[in-house]
Design an enzyme around this catalytic site. Structure first.
Site, mmCIF file in Angstrom:
data_model
loop_
_atom_site.group_PDB
_atom_site.id
_atom_site.type_symbol
_atom_site.label_atom_id
_atom_site.label_comp_id
_atom_site.label_asym_id
_atom_site.label_seq_id
_atom_site.Cartn_x
_atom_site.Cartn_y
_atom_site.Cartn_z
ATOM 1 N N LYS A 171 0.853 -1.189 0.000
ATOM 2 C CA LYS A 171 0.000 0.000 0.000
ATOM 3 C C LYS A 171 0.887 1.236 0.000
ATOM 4 O O LYS A 171 1.516 1.572 0.995
ATOM 5 C CB LYS A 171 -0.945 0.055 1.202
ATOM 6 N N LEU A 175 -0.841 9.866 -0.827
ATOM 7 C CA LEU A 175 -0.333 11.136 -1.363
ATOM 8 C C LEU A 175 0.626 10.905 -2.534
ATOM 9 O O LEU A 175 0.803 11.801 -3.365
ATOM 10 C CB LEU A 175 0.393 11.928 -0.255
ATOM 11 N N SER A 224 4.337 6.977 10.728
ATOM 12 C CA SER A 224 4.320 7.713 11.991
ATOM 13 C C SER A 224 4.237 6.777 13.203
ATOM 14 O O SER A 224 3.761 5.639 13.087
ATOM 15 C CB SER A 224 3.124 8.658 11.991
ATOM 16 N N GLY A 228 2.022 3.354 13.714
ATOM 17 C CA GLY A 228 2.814 2.184 14.121
ATOM 18 C C GLY A 228 2.265 1.568 15.400
ATOM 19 O O GLY A 228 2.167 0.341 15.530
ATOM 20 N N GLU A 245 9.297 0.922 11.128
ATOM 21 C CA GLU A 245 10.243 2.050 11.016
ATOM 22 C C GLU A 245 9.440 3.319 11.272
ATOM 23 O O GLU A 245 8.642 3.727 10.422
ATOM 24 C CB GLU A 245 10.859 2.087 9.612
ATOM 25 N N CYS A 279 12.875 11.015 7.959
ATOM 26 C CA CYS A 279 12.749 10.501 9.334
ATOM 27 C C CYS A 279 14.013 10.787 10.124
ATOM 28 O O CYS A 279 13.960 10.951 11.339
ATOM 29 C CB CYS A 279 12.449 9.011 9.306
ATOM 30 N N GLU A 378 8.435 15.242 16.874
ATOM 31 C CA GLU A 378 8.869 15.280 15.476
ATOM 32 C C GLU A 378 8.204 16.468 14.769
ATOM 33 O O GLU A 378 6.977 16.588 14.750
ATOM 34 C CB GLU A 378 8.477 13.968 14.792
#
Ligand code: NAD
Length: 485
Positions: A171, A175, A224, A228, A245, A279, A378
């Site tokens: 998937k 965006l 994110s 997660g 990740e 990231c 973040e």
């Protein structure tokens, strides 16, 4: 409209709606993709499940050749894919070009690991016995990918997954789905139907069903922390293999011995690459107090000369952010910091000369501390907050004072500081003097809340294998440790 790719065929599946894909530099709708529904994602799993037997039994040499061919075909369409990446994601030409290069090389790298790695022999407990460890694929792997490196992060999952004999359901981010669909179209037609499947749509509708599906034995997710955590919660009752990740809040420490021009240039790159939407972007900077003022002046001067623009323009240093809501989050972080006493030395506002596009001028901020969101959460945008430190003990304490542990950078020529940094800092990657440079053979991933597992390297292959220990007693005689005692 573009199509999904399921069982070797492009189709709109059961989608009734379409998702527009927007160029972040112009805000124009450039294309659309089907808004898949659960039925599409289940069909993709069924296709991947039925292809698994053929694919896992294919001799490793043949699988390796098939993956090399994927790399070759991507190279044949390199320039076209670079342009598509820029249009849907916004990164300037050198960065998108490099992303494609990484994709091509990743398929070649894992093709070669797959060719020879099937497990290993271990010493037996008795001379009549033979013990070995088999590496076996998990089966169907669900690969869920974010928008900031749509192809690179996809390749870091599917190249090792396929090399190990798994089949995949993918998937892409809603965006940035176009480059994934085109890459599969131009580079994957030679793979047996069902080995690769791409379902477009929103996460909760098309990716979440994979997390709880008994036939999807592993989820490889980049994105994110919040998503997660949701995936981890849903997968827990099924004991599903997870590879996560997640986010980061990477620090950089600038020691007093640095060449200021080199350190300024390295910091600008590590904080502003992909407009700070990496990231491992440097999101908090600790500068030794003895050089703080001089360093910040030089940084402001450097950042003020960077050119914002459409990524397709060769003169662009920084492209747009991906969407307005991400830009607003950055603006909120800056606003909160200013209200708490921080000072913006440059940037942080939208460029008046660029009327369309989600642009934000890179900002340098001082007078920050760890009570502020801009130093804790973040930000994921073009902001460089600078904080002074007195000694290296304090620098390390500040670096480790965060819930994330993805990467950490240090700029110095002092070997004693380097040794302390890589021993004492809790992060999955430590960069000394060359921030954000990855290595195919070097595992990439996070400690603490930055995730579970590693991509790249041997470790990035082993994630996609489950191990089986075989204990073989060749003679098959009675054992003195059996009943009766
Ligand atoms: P996101 O978590 O919003 O989305 C990631 C993917 O998950 C998308 O494809 C999305 O559609 C899908 N998704 C959303 N909700 C879902 C659900 N309920 N179930 C299953 N899938 C779902 O992240 P994003 O905004 O696309 O990407 C930015 C984030 O990714 C940042 O936090 C960044 O740090 C992180 N990231 C991490 C790494 C890394 O290697 N650690 C690399 C790149 C990006």
């Amino acid at each position: 409209m573009n199509k999904m790719y399921i069982n070797g065929e492009f189709s709109s599946g059961h989608a009734k709606e379409a998702i527009p894909v927007i160029d972040p530099a112009t805000e124009e709708v450039i294309s659309e993709v089907p808004q898949g529904i659960e039925k599409d994602s289940l069909n993709a799993v069924a296709a991947a499940k039925s292809a698994f037997d053929i694919w896992q039994k294919m001799p490793a040499n043949e699988r390796a050749e098939a993956l090399h061919l994927v790399a070759t075909k991507i190279r044949d369409h390199h320039d076209e894919l670079v342009k598509l990446l820029i249009r849907e994601e916004g990164k300037p030409i050198p960065e998108s070009d490099e992303e494609l290069w990484w994709v091509e090389e990743t398929f070649d790298y894992y093709a070669e690991i797959a060719r020879h790695d099937r497990g290993y022999v271990i010493p037996p407990g008795d001379p009549d016995q033979f013990n070995f460890v088999l590496k076996e694929p998990w089966g169907v792997v669900g690969c869920i990918v974010p928008w900031n490196f749509p192809l690179l992060l996809l390749a870091w999952k599917i190249a090792p997954a396929l090399a190990a004999g798994n089949t995949v359901v993918i998937k892409p981010s809603e965006l940035t789905p176009l480059s994934t669909l085109r890459m599969v179209e131009v580079a994957c037609a030679h793979l047996p139907p069902g080995v690769i499947n791409v379902v477009t749509g929103y996460g909760p509708e098309v990716a979440e069903p994979w997390v709880t599906h008994p036939d999807v034995r592993m989820i490889a997710f980049t994105g994110s922390l919040a998503v997660g955590q949701r995936i981890a919660g849903l997968a827990a009752p099924m004991m599903k293999k997870l590879h996560l990740e997640l986010g980061g809040k990477d620090p950089m420490v600038i020691a007093p011995d640095v060449d200021l021009d080199i350190a300024v240039s390295g910091l600008a790159y590590s904080a502003l690459l992909n407009t700070g939407q990496v990231c491992t972007s440097t999101e908090r900077v600790y500068v030794h107090e003895s050089i703080f003022t001089h360093f910040s002046e030089k940084l402001v001067d450097f950042v003020g000369k960077l050119r914002l623009g459409n990524g397709l323009d060769e003169n662009t240093d920084l492209g747009p952010m991906i969407r307005d809501r991400f830009r607003k989050k950055v603006e909120d972080h800056v606003k909160d910091a200013v209200e708490a006493g921080a000072k913006v030395l440059i940037g942080g506002d939208c460029p008046a000369e660029l009327e369309r596009g989600f642009f934000l001028k890179p900002a340098v901020i001082v007078d920050v501390d760890h009570s502020m969101r801009i130093m804790r959460d973040e930000t994921f945008g073009p902001v460089i907050p600078l904080m002074a430190y007195r000694d290296f003990d304090e620098a390390i304490q500040l670096v480790n004072d965060n819930k994330y542990g993805l990467g950490a950078c240090l700029m110095t020529q002092d070997a004693k500081l380097v040794k302390r940094y890589f021993e004492e800092v809790h992060a999955g990657t430590i960069w000394i003097n060359d921030p954000l440079t990855d290595n195919f053979a070097g595992p990439f991933g996070g400690m603490k809340m930055s995730g579970l597992g590693r991509e790249l390297g041997q470790e990035g292959y082993d994630e996609f294998c489950q191990v089986k220990h075989v204990h073989w007693d060749i003679e098959g005689k009675f054992k003195d440790y059996w009943y009766p005692y």
